[in-house]
Design a protein around this motif. Structure first.
Motif, PDB file in Angstrom:
ATOM      1  N   GLY A   1      40.305  45.843  43.281  1.00 40.70           N
ATOM      2  CA  GLY A   1      40.212  44.667  43.034  1.00 40.70           C
ATOM      3  C   GLY A   1      38.627  44.352  43.122  1.00 40.70           C
ATOM      4  O   GLY A   1      38.115  42.926  43.315  1.00 40.70           O
TER       5      GLY A   1
ATOM      6  N   SER B   1      37.016  43.121  40.767  1.00 39.32           N
ATOM      7  CA  SER B   1      36.054  42.524  39.088  1.00 39.32           C
ATOM      8  C   SER B   1      35.969  41.067  39.510  1.00 39.32           C
ATOM      9  O   SER B   1      35.720  40.576  38.766  1.00 39.32           O
ATOM     10  N   SER B   2      36.643  40.623  40.683  1.00 40.42           N
ATOM     11  CA  SER B   2      36.109  39.453  41.156  1.00 40.42           C
ATOM     12  C   SER B   2      36.227  39.350  42.674  1.00 40.42           C
ATOM     13  O   SER B   2      36.989  39.815  42.931  1.00 40.42           O
TER      14      SER B   2
ATOM     15  N   LEU C   1      36.798  38.394  46.430  1.00 39.33           N
ATOM     16  CA  LEU C   1      35.819  39.045  47.784  1.00 39.33           C
ATOM     17  C   LEU C   1      35.745  40.740  47.388  1.00 39.33           C
ATOM     18  O   LEU C   1      34.882  41.067  47.811  1.00 39.33           O
TER      19      LEU C   1
ATOM     20  N   ARG D   1      41.795  45.667  36.933  1.00 45.71           N
ATOM     21  CA  ARG D   1      42.366  45.424  35.369  1.00 45.71           C
ATOM     22  C   ARG D   1      40.991  45.446  34.169  1.00 45.71           C
ATOM     23  O   ARG D   1      41.044  45.802  33.020  1.00 45.71           O
ATOM     24  N   ARG D   2      40.041  44.687  34.914  1.00 47.67           N
ATOM     25  CA  ARG D   2      39.153  44.021  33.468  1.00 47.67           C
ATOM     26  C   ARG D   2      38.321  45.386  33.663  1.00 47.67           C
ATOM     27  O   ARG D   2      37.080  44.935  34.456  1.00 47.67           O
TER      28      ARG D   2
ATOM     29  N   ASP E   1      45.979  49.529  35.973  1.00 46.94           N
ATOM     30  CA  ASP E   1      46.799  48.851  36.989  1.00 46.94           C
ATOM     31  C   ASP E   1      47.459  49.001  38.252  1.00 46.94           C
ATOM     32  O   ASP E   1      48.326  49.899  38.503  1.00 46.94           O
ATOM     33  N   LEU E   2      47.108  48.892  39.488  1.00 46.87           N
ATOM     34  CA  LEU E   2      47.894  48.877  40.278  1.00 46.87           C
ATOM     35  C   LEU E   2      49.301  48.622  40.731  1.00 46.87           C
ATOM     36  O   LEU E   2      50.343  48.863  41.555  1.00 46.87           O
TER      37      LEU E   2
ATOM     38  N   ASN F   1      42.105  45.990  48.694  1.00 44.92           N
ATOM     39  CA  ASN F   1      41.510  44.918  49.001  1.00 44.92           C
ATOM     40  C   ASN F   1      42.566  44.046  47.335  1.00 44.92           C
ATOM     41  O   ASN F   1      42.931  43.327  47.057  1.00 44.92           O
TER      42      ASN F   1
ATOM     43  N   TYR G   1      53.929  36.568  49.168  1.00 47.01           N
ATOM     44  CA  TYR G   1      52.536  36.533  49.257  1.00 47.01           C
ATOM     45  C   TYR G   1      52.281  36.444  51.124  1.00 47.01           C
ATOM     46  O   TYR G   1      52.209  38.004  51.644  1.00 47.01           O
TER      47      TYR G   1
ATOM     48  N   LYS H   1      51.438  40.299  53.270  1.00 44.97           N
ATOM     49  CA  LYS H   1      50.544  40.654  54.178  1.00 44.97           C
ATOM     50  C   LYS H   1      50.897  41.243  55.499  1.00 44.97           C
ATOM     51  O   LYS H   1      50.276  41.571  56.155  1.00 44.97           O
TER      52      LYS H   1
ATOM     53  N   GLY I   1      41.372  33.378  56.082  1.00 47.21           N
ATOM     54  CA  GLY I   1      42.271  32.681  56.271  1.00 47.21           C
ATOM     55  C   GLY I   1      41.919  31.863  54.693  1.00 47.21           C
ATOM     56  O   GLY I   1      41.362  32.834  53.864  1.00 47.21           O
TER      57      GLY I   1
ATOM     58  N   ILE J   1      40.116  32.077  50.786  1.00 47.60           N
ATOM     59  CA  ILE J   1      38.329  32.274  50.466  1.00 47.60           C
ATOM     60  C   ILE J   1      37.952  31.439  49.175  1.00 47.60           C
ATOM     61  O   ILE J   1      39.594  31.414  48.042  1.00 47.60           O
TER      62      ILE J   1
ATOM     63  N   THR K   1      37.731  31.895  45.854  1.00 51.22           N
ATOM     64  CA  THR K   1      37.886  32.618  44.624  1.00 51.22           C
ATOM     65  C   THR K   1      38.997  32.566  43.589  1.00 51.22           C
ATOM     66  O   THR K   1      39.246  31.822  43.614  1.00 51.22           O
TER      67      THR K   1
HETATM   68  N1  LIG Z   1      41.634  33.603  48.412  1.00 52.22           N
HETATM   69  C1  LIG Z   1      42.100  33.550  49.225  1.00 52.22           C
HETATM   70  O1  LIG Z   1      42.102  32.473  49.687  1.00 52.22           O
HETATM   71  C2  LIG Z   1      42.124  34.933  50.497  1.00 52.22           C
HETATM   72  C3  LIG Z   1      42.920  34.899  51.377  1.00 52.22           C
HETATM   73  C4  LIG Z   1      43.028  35.940  52.457  1.00 52.22           C
HETATM   74  C5  LIG Z   1      43.337  37.175  51.820  1.00 52.22           C
HETATM   75  N2  LIG Z   1      42.783  37.474  50.648  1.00 52.22           N
HETATM   76  C6  LIG Z   1      42.960  38.828  49.813  1.00 52.22           C
HETATM   77  O2  LIG Z   1      42.136  39.398  49.181  1.00 52.22           O
HETATM   78  C7  LIG Z   1      42.055  39.850  48.130  1.00 52.22           C
HETATM   79  C8  LIG Z   1      41.533  39.766  46.883  1.00 52.22           C
HETATM   80  O3  LIG Z   1      41.794  38.569  46.452  1.00 52.22           O
HETATM   81  P1  LIG Z   1      41.002  37.417  45.973  1.00 52.22           P
HETATM   82  O4  LIG Z   1      41.183  35.719  46.596  1.00 52.22           O
HETATM   83  O5  LIG Z   1      39.365  38.350  46.110  1.00 52.22           O
HETATM   84  O6  LIG Z   1      41.475  37.028  44.912  1.00 52.22           O
HETATM   85  P2  LIG Z   1      39.868  37.625  43.212  1.00 52.22           P
HETATM   86  O7  LIG Z   1      39.142  36.755  42.781  1.00 52.22           O
HETATM   87  O8  LIG Z   1      41.851  36.811  41.953  1.00 52.22           O
HETATM   88  O9  LIG Z   1      40.576  39.115  43.106  1.00 52.22           O
HETATM   89  C9  LIG Z   1      41.217  40.051  42.586  1.00 52.22           C
HETATM   90  C10 LIG Z   1      40.975  41.092  42.667  1.00 52.22           C
HETATM   91  O10 LIG Z   1      42.541  42.413  42.359  1.00 52.22           O
HETATM   92  C11 LIG Z   1      42.621  42.764  41.343  1.00 52.22           C
HETATM   93  N3  LIG Z   1      43.942  43.268  40.806  1.00 52.22           N
HETATM   94  C12 LIG Z   1      44.951  41.805  40.610  1.00 52.22           C
HETATM   95  N4  LIG Z   1      45.783  43.173  40.360  1.00 52.22           N
HETATM   96  C13 LIG Z   1      46.002  43.581  39.966  1.00 52.22           C
HETATM   97  C14 LIG Z   1      46.189  44.973  39.513  1.00 52.22           C
HETATM   98  N5  LIG Z   1      47.496  45.153  39.103  1.00 52.22           N
HETATM   99  N6  LIG Z   1      45.878  46.288  39.264  1.00 52.22           N
HETATM  100  C15 LIG Z   1      44.069  46.129  39.970  1.00 52.22           C
HETATM  101  N7  LIG Z   1      43.610  44.959  40.349  1.00 52.22           N
HETATM  102  C16 LIG Z   1      44.136  44.173  40.240  1.00 52.22           C
HETATM  103  C17 LIG Z   1      42.008  41.369  40.404  1.00 52.22           C
HETATM  104  O11 LIG Z   1      40.909  42.829  39.194  1.00 52.22           O
HETATM  105  P3  LIG Z   1      41.880  42.333  37.929  1.00 52.22           P
HETATM  106  O12 LIG Z   1      42.421  41.493  37.729  1.00 52.22           O
HETATM  107  O13 LIG Z   1      40.666  42.520  37.450  1.00 52.22           O
HETATM  108  O14 LIG Z   1      42.927  43.619  37.811  1.00 52.22           O
HETATM  109  C18 LIG Z   1      40.541  41.497  41.750  1.00 52.22           C
HETATM  110  O15 LIG Z   1      39.776  42.193  40.774  1.00 52.22           O
HETATM  111  C19 LIG Z   1      43.634  39.853  47.867  1.00 52.22           C
HETATM  112  O16 LIG Z   1      44.529  40.997  48.845  1.00 52.22           O
HETATM  113  C20 LIG Z   1      43.945  38.865  48.457  1.00 52.22           C
HETATM  114  O17 LIG Z   1      45.672  38.700  49.040  1.00 52.22           O
HETATM  115  C21 LIG Z   1      42.351  36.357  49.239  1.00 52.22           C
END
Ligand SMILES: NC(=O)c1ccc[n+]([C@@H]2O[C@H](COP(=O)([O-])OP(=O)(O)OC[C@H]3O[C@@H](n4cnc5c(N)ncnc54)[C@H](OP(=O)(O)O)[C@@H]3O)[C@@H](O)[C@H]2O)c1
Length: 267
Positions: free
Chosen positions: A15, A17-18, A20, A41-42, A67-68, A93, A159, A163, A190, A192, A194
């Motif tokens: 994960g 590509s964007s 965290l 994936r991207r 694609d995970l 991640n 979700y 977790k 908590g 973030i 993103t």
């Molecule tokens: N944002 C929050 O508030 C928050 C809070 C607590 C925990 N988290 C956790 O932090 C982690 C990162 O999330 P983020 O907030 O950084 O969100 P994000 O910007 O949407 O990033 C999610 C990442 O996961 C990848 N991903 C999603 N589905 C995938 C798949 N099927 N195969 C491969 N890669 C996949 C996406 O890449 P592609 O789309 O390019 O595949 C992207 O790089 C997640 O586990 C999330 O649950 C987030």
């Protein structure tokens, strides 16, 4: 156990590509001199990130487009990575959410979430841990969970369940290992800022979100120090520490109210 030293070592981040994952990749290269194996994936996003990191730092970056949510892709992916790069650490991640009523979540989307957030993580963790158990090498594994693992979250019910699974799975597994040079960390942010929280439904919750740079920085410090669990943000840690003073039903109800208000404003 001595702290992790990422210099010139290969670190896998899913994960990337964007959000965290991308930010942890940048910081691992810039602050810690790690080489990176990035998965998502991207492809285009990964290629831009690779170019940027390689131009700005002395780190090498390898990319795997996968694609995970497709279990069949996961087994071969990690096998290849372990054979080609002998990674020192991994950050699992990648994750997706569904913000809204559970009854609006289709089975198809739920399947995708379970495969991405849980099944692929367990498959990869199993292979990664086995590798370190057999070779007794120094290394570490981080699971990106969430505070939603500690506080059941209405309107992100599935979700929050995924977790919670990661927290219980990883902390339990950590006690089964014989390799004293290998550690596991469950990271529980908590909210973030993103892509995940960029949708309108999160508008009323923006005040609770932390900047991704800060979350990544704290996560990597905890990982390096081999903390078993870690929550970034002083207020987040405080609220989780003192949550026992309140009834769980009360906390869940209040959380639900805040989310519902945000979702109602959207529609
Ligand atoms: N944002 C929050 O508030 C928050 C809070 C607590 C925990 N988290 C956790 O932090 C982690 C990162 O999330 P983020 O907030 O950084 O969100 P994000 O910007 O949407 O990033 C999610 C990442 O996961 C990848 N991903 C999603 N589905 C995938 C798949 N099927 N195969 C491969 N890669 C996949 C996406 O890449 P592609 O789309 O390019 O595949 C992207 O790089 C997640 O586990 C999330 O649950 C987030």
């Amino acid at each position: 156990m001595k702290q992790l030293d990422f210099r010139k070592k290969w670190v896998l981040i899913t994960g990337a590509s964007s959000g965290l994952g991308e930010e942890m990749a940048r910081q691992l290269a810039q602050q810690y001199g790690a080489n990176l194996i990035l998965v998502a994936r991207r492809q285009e996003r990964l290629e831009i990130l690779k170019k940027d990191i390689e131009q700005k730092t002395g780190s090498q970056v390898a990319l795997f487009v996968a694609d995970l949510s497709k279990s069949a892709e996961v087994g071969d992916l990690l096998k290849t990575i372990l054979q080609q790069y002998e990674p020192y650490a991994a950050i699992l991640n990648a994750g997706v959410t569904h913000l809204g009523k559970q009854l609006d979540l289709t089975n198809e989307h739920f399947d995708q979430m379970i495969h991405t957030n849980v099944i692929s993580v367990v498959y990869m963790a199993n292979q990664f841990v086995k590798y370190f158990e057999q070779k007794q090498l120094e290394g570490a594994l981080m699971f990106v969970s969430s505070m939603a693992a500690l506080f059941p979250t209405p309107y992100q019910a599935a979700y929050s369940g995924t977790k919670g699974f990661l927290l219980n799975f990883a902390t339990a597994l950590s006690q089964e290992l014989s390799n004293s040079k290998f550690s596991m960390t469950v990271f529980m942010p908590g909210g973030i800022v993103t892509e995940m929280t960029s949708t309108e439904g999160f508008n009323e919750l923006r005040g609770y979100l932390m900047p991704v740079t800060q979350v990544a920085k704290e996560g990597l410090t905890a990982f390096r120090k081999r903390k078993l669990t870690y929550i970034p943000g002083f207020l987040n840690r405080l609220s989780s520490r003192f949550s026992f003073l309140l009834r769980k039903e009360f906390i869940i109800k209040q959380t639900g109210k805040v989310y519902k208000k945000s979702l109602d404003k959207k529609s």
